[in-house]
Design a protein around this motif. Structure first.
Motif, PDB file in Angstrom:
ATOM      1  N   THR A  17       0.724  -1.084  -0.129  1.00  0.00           N
ATOM      2  CA  THR A  17      -0.290  -0.268   0.092  1.00  0.00           C
ATOM      3  C   THR A  17       0.721   1.079   0.108  1.00  0.00           C
ATOM      4  OG1 THR A  17      -1.791  -1.093   1.095  1.00  0.00           O
ATOM      5  CG2 THR A  17      -1.774   1.787   0.908  1.00  0.00           C
ATOM      6  N   ALA A  18       0.455   2.317  -0.855  1.00  0.00           N
ATOM      7  CA  ALA A  18       1.552   3.397  -1.042  1.00  0.00           C
ATOM      8  C   ALA A  18       0.276   4.390  -0.544  1.00  0.00           C
ATOM      9  CB  ALA A  18       1.323   3.885  -2.774  1.00  0.00           C
ATOM     10  N   ARG A  19       0.815   5.947  -0.102  1.00  0.00           N
ATOM     11  CA  ARG A  19       0.253   6.430   0.904  1.00  0.00           C
ATOM     12  C   ARG A  19       0.715   8.386   0.100  1.00  0.00           C
ATOM     13  NH1 ARG A  19      -0.837   7.817   7.037  1.00  0.00           N
ATOM     14  NH2 ARG A  19      -0.819  10.227   7.117  1.00  0.00           N
ATOM     15  N   PHE A  20      -0.081   8.905  -0.006  1.00  0.00           N
ATOM     16  CA  PHE A  20       0.499   9.963  -0.770  1.00  0.00           C
ATOM     17  C   PHE A  20      -0.086  11.196   0.179  1.00  0.00           C
ATOM     18  CE2 PHE A  20      -1.231  13.800  -3.801  1.00  0.00           C
ATOM     19  CZ  PHE A  20      -0.060  13.578  -4.353  1.00  0.00           C
ATOM     20  N   GLU A  21       0.470  12.361   0.588  1.00  0.00           N
ATOM     21  CA  GLU A  21      -0.016  13.016   0.520  1.00  0.00           C
ATOM     22  C   GLU A  21       0.035  14.540   0.481  1.00  0.00           C
ATOM     23  OE1 GLU A  21      -0.458  13.475   5.323  1.00  0.00           O
ATOM     24  OE2 GLU A  21       0.991  12.468   5.799  1.00  0.00           O
ATOM     25  N   GLY A  22      -1.308  14.572  -0.009  1.00  0.00           N
ATOM     26  CA  GLY A  22      -0.758  16.025  -1.453  1.00  0.00           C
ATOM     27  C   GLY A  22       0.013  17.141  -1.035  1.00  0.00           C
ATOM     28  N   GLU A  23       0.137  17.694   0.478  1.00  0.00           N
ATOM     29  CA  GLU A  23       0.871  18.788   1.091  1.00  0.00           C
ATOM     30  C   GLU A  23       2.543  19.105   0.181  1.00  0.00           C
ATOM     31  OE1 GLU A  23       0.088  21.533   5.282  1.00  0.00           O
ATOM     32  OE2 GLU A  23       1.259  20.046   4.836  1.00  0.00           O
ATOM     33  N   THR A  24       2.271  17.887   0.740  1.00  0.00           N
ATOM     34  CA  THR A  24       4.038  18.374   0.392  1.00  0.00           C
ATOM     35  C   THR A  24       4.048  17.642  -1.089  1.00  0.00           C
ATOM     36  OG1 THR A  24       4.627  15.676   1.804  1.00  0.00           O
ATOM     37  CG2 THR A  24       6.113  16.066   0.258  1.00  0.00           C
ATOM     38  N   TYR A  25       3.185  18.234  -1.995  1.00  0.00           N
ATOM     39  CA  TYR A  25       3.542  18.022  -3.772  1.00  0.00           C
ATOM     40  C   TYR A  25       2.804  18.668  -4.350  1.00  0.00           C
ATOM     41  CZ  TYR A  25       5.552  13.299  -3.052  1.00  0.00           C
ATOM     42  OH  TYR A  25       6.017  12.359  -2.478  1.00  0.00           O
ATOM     43  N   SER A  30      -5.452  13.894  -0.718  1.00  0.00           N
ATOM     44  CA  SER A  30      -4.385  12.588  -0.443  1.00  0.00           C
ATOM     45  C   SER A  30      -5.174  11.369  -0.417  1.00  0.00           C
ATOM     46  CB  SER A  30      -4.146  13.099   0.968  1.00  0.00           C
ATOM     47  OG  SER A  30      -3.289  14.121   1.593  1.00  0.00           O
ATOM     48  N   PHE A  31      -3.990  10.655  -1.032  1.00  0.00           N
ATOM     49  CA  PHE A  31      -4.959   9.022  -1.006  1.00  0.00           C
ATOM     50  C   PHE A  31      -3.710   8.063  -0.383  1.00  0.00           C
ATOM     51  CE2 PHE A  31      -2.391  10.000  -4.929  1.00  0.00           C
ATOM     52  CZ  PHE A  31      -1.879   8.521  -5.244  1.00  0.00           C
ATOM     53  N   PHE A  32      -4.468   6.882  -0.409  1.00  0.00           N
ATOM     54  CA  PHE A  32      -3.799   5.308  -0.060  1.00  0.00           C
ATOM     55  C   PHE A  32      -4.229   4.879  -1.286  1.00  0.00           C
ATOM     56  CE2 PHE A  32      -4.329   6.713   4.794  1.00  0.00           C
ATOM     57  CZ  PHE A  32      -3.266   6.148   4.782  1.00  0.00           C
ATOM     58  N   HIS A  33      -2.728   4.319  -1.761  1.00  0.00           N
ATOM     59  CA  HIS A  33      -3.098   3.445  -3.038  1.00  0.00           C
ATOM     60  C   HIS A  33      -3.324   2.044  -2.313  1.00  0.00           C
ATOM     61  CE1 HIS A  33      -2.440   1.885  -7.121  1.00  0.00           C
ATOM     62  NE2 HIS A  33      -3.271   1.099  -6.888  1.00  0.00           N
ATOM     63  N   VAL A  34      -4.384   1.360  -1.919  1.00  0.00           N
ATOM     64  CA  VAL A  34      -4.736   0.454  -1.459  1.00  0.00           C
ATOM     65  C   VAL A  34      -3.811  -0.971  -2.396  1.00  0.00           C
ATOM     66  CG1 VAL A  34      -5.531  -1.534  -0.263  1.00  0.00           C
ATOM     67  CG2 VAL A  34      -6.022   1.197   0.506  1.00  0.00           C
ATOM     68  N   HIS A  35      -3.434  -2.139  -1.849  1.00  0.00           N
ATOM     69  CA  HIS A  35      -3.574  -3.543  -1.893  1.00  0.00           C
ATOM     70  C   HIS A  35      -3.249  -4.690  -0.973  1.00  0.00           C
ATOM     71  CE1 HIS A  35      -1.538  -2.202  -5.705  1.00  0.00           C
ATOM     72  NE2 HIS A  35      -1.741  -1.065  -5.584  1.00  0.00           N
ATOM     73  N   ASN A  36      -4.855  -4.637  -1.040  1.00  0.00           N
ATOM     74  CA  ASN A  36      -4.951  -6.008   0.026  1.00  0.00           C
ATOM     75  C   ASN A  36      -4.918  -7.445  -0.599  1.00  0.00           C
ATOM     76  OD1 ASN A  36      -4.243  -4.156   1.919  1.00  0.00           O
ATOM     77  ND2 ASN A  36      -6.271  -3.033   2.617  1.00  0.00           N
ATOM     78  N   THR A  37      -5.063  -8.483   0.412  1.00  0.00           N
ATOM     79  CA  THR A  37      -5.678  -9.280   0.634  1.00  0.00           C
ATOM     80  C   THR A  37      -6.547  -9.703   0.767  1.00  0.00           C
ATOM     81  OG1 THR A  37      -3.397 -10.129   1.632  1.00  0.00           O
ATOM     82  CG2 THR A  37      -2.918 -10.290  -0.193  1.00  0.00           C
ATOM     83  N   GLU A  38      -7.164 -10.830   1.326  1.00  0.00           N
ATOM     84  CA  GLU A  38      -8.383 -11.205   1.929  1.00  0.00           C
ATOM     85  C   GLU A  38      -8.192 -10.769   3.200  1.00  0.00           C
ATOM     86  OE1 GLU A  38     -12.261 -14.159   1.882  1.00  0.00           O
ATOM     87  OE2 GLU A  38      -9.827 -15.138   1.215  1.00  0.00           O
ATOM     88  N   GLY A  39      -8.913 -10.303   3.968  1.00  0.00           N
ATOM     89  CA  GLY A  39      -9.013 -10.243   5.083  1.00  0.00           C
ATOM     90  C   GLY A  39      -8.370  -9.437   6.154  1.00  0.00           C
ATOM     91  N   GLN A  40      -7.765  -8.532   5.225  1.00  0.00           N
ATOM     92  CA  GLN A  40      -6.747  -6.660   5.334  1.00  0.00           C
ATOM     93  C   GLN A  40      -7.828  -5.980   5.102  1.00  0.00           C
ATOM     94  OE1 GLN A  40      -3.782  -7.501   2.653  1.00  0.00           O
ATOM     95  NE2 GLN A  40      -2.076  -7.907   4.575  1.00  0.00           N
ATOM     96  N   GLY A  41      -6.878  -4.975   6.133  1.00  0.00           N
ATOM     97  CA  GLY A  41      -7.994  -3.409   6.226  1.00  0.00           C
ATOM     98  C   GLY A  41      -8.058  -2.834   7.327  1.00  0.00           C
TER      99      GLY A  41
END
Length: 118
Positions: A17-25, A30-41
């Protein structure tokens, strides 16, 4: 001006999972680009702004104090400011999702386990 943030530079620890905080850019979101497998969150938490999810692949089970819903690829889910929520990847296909925060900084307060449990 154009700024390109490389996803590999935004990864959280050794996870996918990636974390983008817009203020820096210089961005207002801002956003999270989530990559989770079953049961994760994430556990139950709340933000002082709205959050919008775009399910790119897989399925996510969302829970709030008002109930729950299942979102599939292509679905967009919005939770209002101050609404306690959590989600889990469900099903065999990995969940890929953008969790867009209407803020240049990610602000979240995690809640007691009893707030919303899976």
């Amino acid at each position: 001006m154009v700024i390109i943030a490389k996803e590999d530079d935004l990864r959280i620890g050794s996870g996918r999972t990636a974390r983008f905080e817009g203020e820096t850019y210089g961005s207002g979101v801002s956003f999270f680009h989530v990559h989770n497998t079953e049961g994760q969150g994430p556990d139950a938490h709340v933000h002082p702004y709205s959050e919008t999810w775009v399910v790119l692949a897989g399925q996510a089970l969302f829970r709030t104090t008002d109930g729950e819903g299942l979102a599939h690829e292509g679905d967009v889910v919005v939770v209002g400011a101050g609404t306690a929520h959590a989600f889990r990847a469900v099903g065999p296909e990995p969940l890929r999702m953008l969790c867009i925060h209407a803020s240049p900084r990610i602000e979240q307060d995690f809640l007691d386990d009893d707030a919303i449990s899976f």
